[in-house]
Write a protein that holds these residues in place. Structure first.
Motif, PDB file in Angstrom:
ATOM      1  N   PHE A  28       0.820  -1.210   0.000  1.00 36.65           N
ATOM      2  CA  PHE A  28       0.000   0.000   0.000  1.00 36.65           C
ATOM      3  C   PHE A  28       0.853   1.258   0.000  1.00 36.65           C
ATOM      4  O   PHE A  28       1.918   1.313   0.617  1.00 36.65           O
ATOM      5  CB  PHE A  28      -0.903   0.041   1.237  1.00 36.65           C
ATOM      6  CG  PHE A  28      -2.258  -0.569   1.038  1.00 36.65           C
ATOM      7  CD1 PHE A  28      -3.348   0.197   0.667  1.00 36.65           C
ATOM      8  CD2 PHE A  28      -2.431  -1.940   1.203  1.00 36.65           C
ATOM      9  CE1 PHE A  28      -4.593  -0.374   0.488  1.00 36.65           C
ATOM     10  CE2 PHE A  28      -3.672  -2.527   1.023  1.00 36.65           C
ATOM     11  CZ  PHE A  28      -4.761  -1.743   0.655  1.00 36.65           C
ATOM     12  N   GLY A  29       0.341   2.268  -0.710  1.00 35.33           N
ATOM     13  CA  GLY A  29       0.843   3.620  -0.589  1.00 35.33           C
ATOM     14  C   GLY A  29      -0.197   4.420   0.166  1.00 35.33           C
ATOM     15  O   GLY A  29      -1.404   4.222  -0.031  1.00 35.33           O
ATOM     16  N   ILE A  30       0.236   5.316   1.036  1.00 37.07           N
ATOM     17  CA  ILE A  30      -0.689   6.089   1.862  1.00 37.07           C
ATOM     18  C   ILE A  30      -0.572   7.577   1.555  1.00 37.07           C
ATOM     19  O   ILE A  30       0.532   8.131   1.514  1.00 37.07           O
ATOM     20  CB  ILE A  30      -0.415   5.876   3.368  1.00 37.07           C
ATOM     21  CG1 ILE A  30      -0.494   4.391   3.729  1.00 37.07           C
ATOM     22  CG2 ILE A  30      -1.394   6.694   4.212  1.00 37.07           C
ATOM     23  CD1 ILE A  30      -1.863   3.772   3.608  1.00 37.07           C
TER      24      ILE A  30
ATOM     25  N   LYS B  69       6.285   3.174   8.898  1.00 38.11           N
ATOM     26  CA  LYS B  69       6.781   1.895   9.406  1.00 38.11           C
ATOM     27  C   LYS B  69       6.087   0.716   8.734  1.00 38.11           C
ATOM     28  O   LYS B  69       6.659  -0.368   8.620  1.00 38.11           O
ATOM     29  CB  LYS B  69       6.534   1.779  10.914  1.00 38.11           C
ATOM     30  CG  LYS B  69       7.368   2.691  11.781  1.00 38.11           C
ATOM     31  CD  LYS B  69       6.966   2.447  13.228  1.00 38.11           C
ATOM     32  CE  LYS B  69       7.667   3.375  14.190  1.00 38.11           C
ATOM     33  NZ  LYS B  69       7.213   3.139  15.584  1.00 38.11           N
ATOM     34  N   ARG B  70       4.850   0.929   8.299  1.00 39.78           N
ATOM     35  CA  ARG B  70       4.013  -0.174   7.835  1.00 39.78           C
ATOM     36  C   ARG B  70       3.811  -0.216   6.327  1.00 39.78           C
ATOM     37  O   ARG B  70       3.800  -1.282   5.726  1.00 39.78           O
ATOM     38  CB  ARG B  70       2.639  -0.093   8.529  1.00 39.78           C
ATOM     39  CG  ARG B  70       2.709  -0.282  10.041  1.00 39.78           C
ATOM     40  CD  ARG B  70       1.400   0.163  10.709  1.00 39.78           C
ATOM     41  NE  ARG B  70       1.361  -0.175  12.126  1.00 39.78           N
ATOM     42  CZ  ARG B  70       1.958   0.516  13.082  1.00 39.78           C
ATOM     43  NH1 ARG B  70       2.657   1.607  12.775  1.00 39.78           N
ATOM     44  NH2 ARG B  70       1.883   0.145  14.348  1.00 39.78           N
ATOM     45  N   ALA B  71       3.609   0.941   5.710  1.00 36.70           N
ATOM     46  CA  ALA B  71       3.292   1.012   4.280  1.00 36.70           C
ATOM     47  C   ALA B  71       4.560   1.100   3.436  1.00 36.70           C
ATOM     48  O   ALA B  71       5.634   1.436   3.928  1.00 36.70           O
ATOM     49  CB  ALA B  71       2.390   2.209   4.001  1.00 36.70           C
ATOM     50  N   ASP B  72       4.428   0.824   2.139  1.00 38.36           N
ATOM     51  CA  ASP B  72       5.570   0.921   1.237  1.00 38.36           C
ATOM     52  C   ASP B  72       5.992   2.371   1.000  1.00 38.36           C
ATOM     53  O   ASP B  72       7.177   2.666   0.838  1.00 38.36           O
ATOM     54  CB  ASP B  72       5.239   0.262  -0.107  1.00 38.36           C
ATOM     55  CG  ASP B  72       5.241  -1.261  -0.019  1.00 38.36           C
ATOM     56  OD1 ASP B  72       5.520  -1.792   1.077  1.00 38.36           O
ATOM     57  OD2 ASP B  72       4.951  -1.916  -1.035  1.00 38.36           O
ATOM     58  N   LYS B  73       5.006   3.269   0.955  1.00 39.41           N
ATOM     59  CA  LYS B  73       5.321   4.678   0.709  1.00 39.41           C
ATOM     60  C   LYS B  73       4.255   5.561   1.327  1.00 39.41           C
ATOM     61  O   LYS B  73       3.072   5.195   1.366  1.00 39.41           O
ATOM     62  CB  LYS B  73       5.411   4.957  -0.803  1.00 39.41           C
ATOM     63  CG  LYS B  73       5.863   6.383  -1.135  1.00 39.41           C
ATOM     64  CD  LYS B  73       6.093   6.573  -2.631  1.00 39.41           C
ATOM     65  CE  LYS B  73       6.624   7.962  -2.932  1.00 39.41           C
ATOM     66  NZ  LYS B  73       6.875   8.174  -4.377  1.00 39.41           N
TER      67      LYS B  73
ATOM     68  N   GLY C 151       1.766   0.768  -9.158  1.00 40.48           N
ATOM     69  CA  GLY C 151       1.786  -0.624  -8.735  1.00 40.48           C
ATOM     70  C   GLY C 151       1.308  -0.875  -7.322  1.00 40.48           C
ATOM     71  O   GLY C 151       1.190  -2.033  -6.901  1.00 40.48           O
ATOM     72  N   LEU C 152       1.030   0.178  -6.565  1.00 39.75           N
ATOM     73  CA  LEU C 152       0.574   0.025  -5.185  1.00 39.75           C
ATOM     74  C   LEU C 152      -0.926   0.288  -5.062  1.00 39.75           C
ATOM     75  O   LEU C 152      -1.490   1.083  -5.807  1.00 39.75           O
ATOM     76  CB  LEU C 152       1.308   1.005  -4.256  1.00 39.75           C
ATOM     77  CG  LEU C 152       2.816   0.836  -4.099  1.00 39.75           C
ATOM     78  CD1 LEU C 152       3.364   1.976  -3.249  1.00 39.75           C
ATOM     79  CD2 LEU C 152       3.155  -0.514  -3.478  1.00 39.75           C
ATOM     80  N   GLN C 153      -1.560  -0.393  -4.109  1.00 38.51           N
ATOM     81  CA  GLN C 153      -2.896   0.002  -3.706  1.00 38.51           C
ATOM     82  C   GLN C 153      -2.751   1.272  -2.876  1.00 38.51           C
ATOM     83  O   GLN C 153      -1.703   1.524  -2.278  1.00 38.51           O
ATOM     84  CB  GLN C 153      -3.564  -1.097  -2.887  1.00 38.51           C
ATOM     85  CG  GLN C 153      -3.752  -2.393  -3.646  1.00 38.51           C
ATOM     86  CD  GLN C 153      -4.539  -3.400  -2.837  1.00 38.51           C
ATOM     87  OE1 GLN C 153      -5.746  -3.277  -2.669  1.00 38.51           O
ATOM     88  NE2 GLN C 153      -3.847  -4.419  -2.330  1.00 38.51           N
TER      89      GLN C 153
ATOM     90  N   ILE D  78      -1.533  10.305  -7.398  1.00 39.69           N
ATOM     91  CA  ILE D  78      -1.597   8.846  -7.260  1.00 39.69           C
ATOM     92  C   ILE D  78      -0.866   8.160  -8.412  1.00 39.69           C
ATOM     93  O   ILE D  78      -0.112   7.200  -8.215  1.00 39.69           O
ATOM     94  CB  ILE D  78      -3.061   8.388  -7.175  1.00 39.69           C
ATOM     95  CG1 ILE D  78      -3.669   8.841  -5.844  1.00 39.69           C
ATOM     96  CG2 ILE D  78      -3.173   6.865  -7.324  1.00 39.69           C
ATOM     97  CD1 ILE D  78      -5.164   8.638  -5.743  1.00 39.69           C
ATOM     98  N   GLN D  79      -1.087   8.669  -9.615  1.00 34.55           N
ATOM     99  CA  GLN D  79      -0.453   8.072 -10.794  1.00 34.55           C
ATOM    100  C   GLN D  79       1.071   8.197 -10.739  1.00 34.55           C
ATOM    101  O   GLN D  79       1.795   7.254 -11.070  1.00 34.55           O
ATOM    102  CB  GLN D  79      -0.988   8.747 -12.054  1.00 34.55           C
ATOM    103  CG  GLN D  79      -0.442   8.150 -13.347  1.00 34.55           C
ATOM    104  CD  GLN D  79      -1.009   8.836 -14.581  1.00 34.55           C
ATOM    105  OE1 GLN D  79      -1.411   9.991 -14.541  1.00 34.55           O
ATOM    106  NE2 GLN D  79      -1.064   8.109 -15.683  1.00 34.55           N
TER     107      GLN D  79
END
Length: 288
Positions: free
Chosen positions: A49-51, A67-71, A117-119, A111-112
């Motif tokens: 996930f990206g946040i 700490k938790r998400a990819d980005k 590639g991330l949700q 977002i784009q």
């Protein structure tokens, strides 16, 4: 930096950057260390996930998200916080801070460009004065996001997450239910903030629907009807719509009849399907 909820640390960091709180921006920073981990955990901050974070404060929630998400891409309107965040978030290479107004950012483009590639999910501790505009923008633009998890004023959260067909619902209840499945996650006391606000808060999550409810042929007219219906809560649906939208009362009454509703029904008694049916009948009768 993991001790960003420590009041002494907060005062030290803000003091070194000569930062003072802005009432105009509704700034209340979290000092309860249990809140942000729960928001991150319940807000889809995880691998894959990206946040998008809205409003960073000094980075307490940002730290937990990173700490938790990819980005994490955090949008912060207050330029005075940028040097603070450069210090408090220095250990995270997966965080990008954008100094801008969330209501002006091109979110589809963001977002784009940032989350290929991330949700994507949104997390935020929103200032009370912009709660509804921000939430509705996120939902109405049909962004490719999974959820919106936000901390809001407790009363606002209860209205947002009210059950359809109950006295607590309002126009905003209909709107968020149209685009998402809302859920009240947990309450947050006013003592969890520095400085403490005058009201308690709560954290709510909107799980974005893949498809909005069927039957609406004109969303603009539907939401105009909904706003009109709830503009005068003590009145019947016929009287409220007639007065607020300038529609002849006999036409409003005929739309109620064609919708299979009781003549004196009040808006808060209606389900989503009934509101859609009424809006469509009203549109037809008025020749719109």
């Amino acid at each position: 930096m993991d001790n960003l909820c420590d009041i002494n640390v907060i005062k030290d960091v803000l003091g070194r950057h000569s930062f003072t709180f802005s009432k105009a921006l509704g700034q209340n920073f979290l000092v309860n260390p249990t809140v942000c981990p729960k928001i991150a955990q319940m807000g889809n901050a995880e691998r894959g996930f990206g946040i998008i974070e809205i409003g960073t404060g000094i980075g307490v929630l940002t730290n937990e998200l990173a700490k938790r998400a990819d980005k994490v891409v955090a949008v912060e309107i207050d330029s005075r916080l940028i040097p603070v965040l450069e210090e408090t978030l220095s250990e995270h290479s997966n965080v990008k801070i954008i100094n801008d107004d969330i209501m002006k950012v091109d979110l589809h483009r963001l977002i784009q460009e940032e989350f290929g590639g991330l949700q994507v999910a949104v997390c935020a501790n929103l200032p009370y004065y912009i709660t509804s505009p921000v939430i509705m923008r996120l939902l109405e633009e049909r962004l490719p996001i999974r959820s919106v998890t936000v901390m809001v004023q407790k009363e606002a959260g209860q209205r947002l997450c009210a059950k359809m067909g109950t006295r607590e619902m309002g126009a905003v209840t209909v709107a968020v239910n149209y685009f998402s499945e809302p859920k009240l996650l947990f309450n947050v006391s006013r003592g969890s903030f520095m400085p403490p606000p005058n009201v308690d808060s709560c954290v709510v999550r909107f799980d974005v629907r893949e498809n909005t409810p069927a039957g609406v042929t004109d969303e603009k007219f539907f939401f105009k009807t909904v706003r009109g219906a709830f503009s005068q809560r003590r009145k019947t649906l016929v009287n409220s719509v007639s007065a607020s939208l300038g529609i002849d009362k006999p036409k409003a009454a005929e739309a109620v009849k064609r919708s299979g509703l009781e003549e004196n029904v009040r808006p808060e008694k209606l389900s989503m399907e009934q509101l859609i049916k009424f809006s469509e009948e009203l549109k037809t009768i008025c020749g719109l």
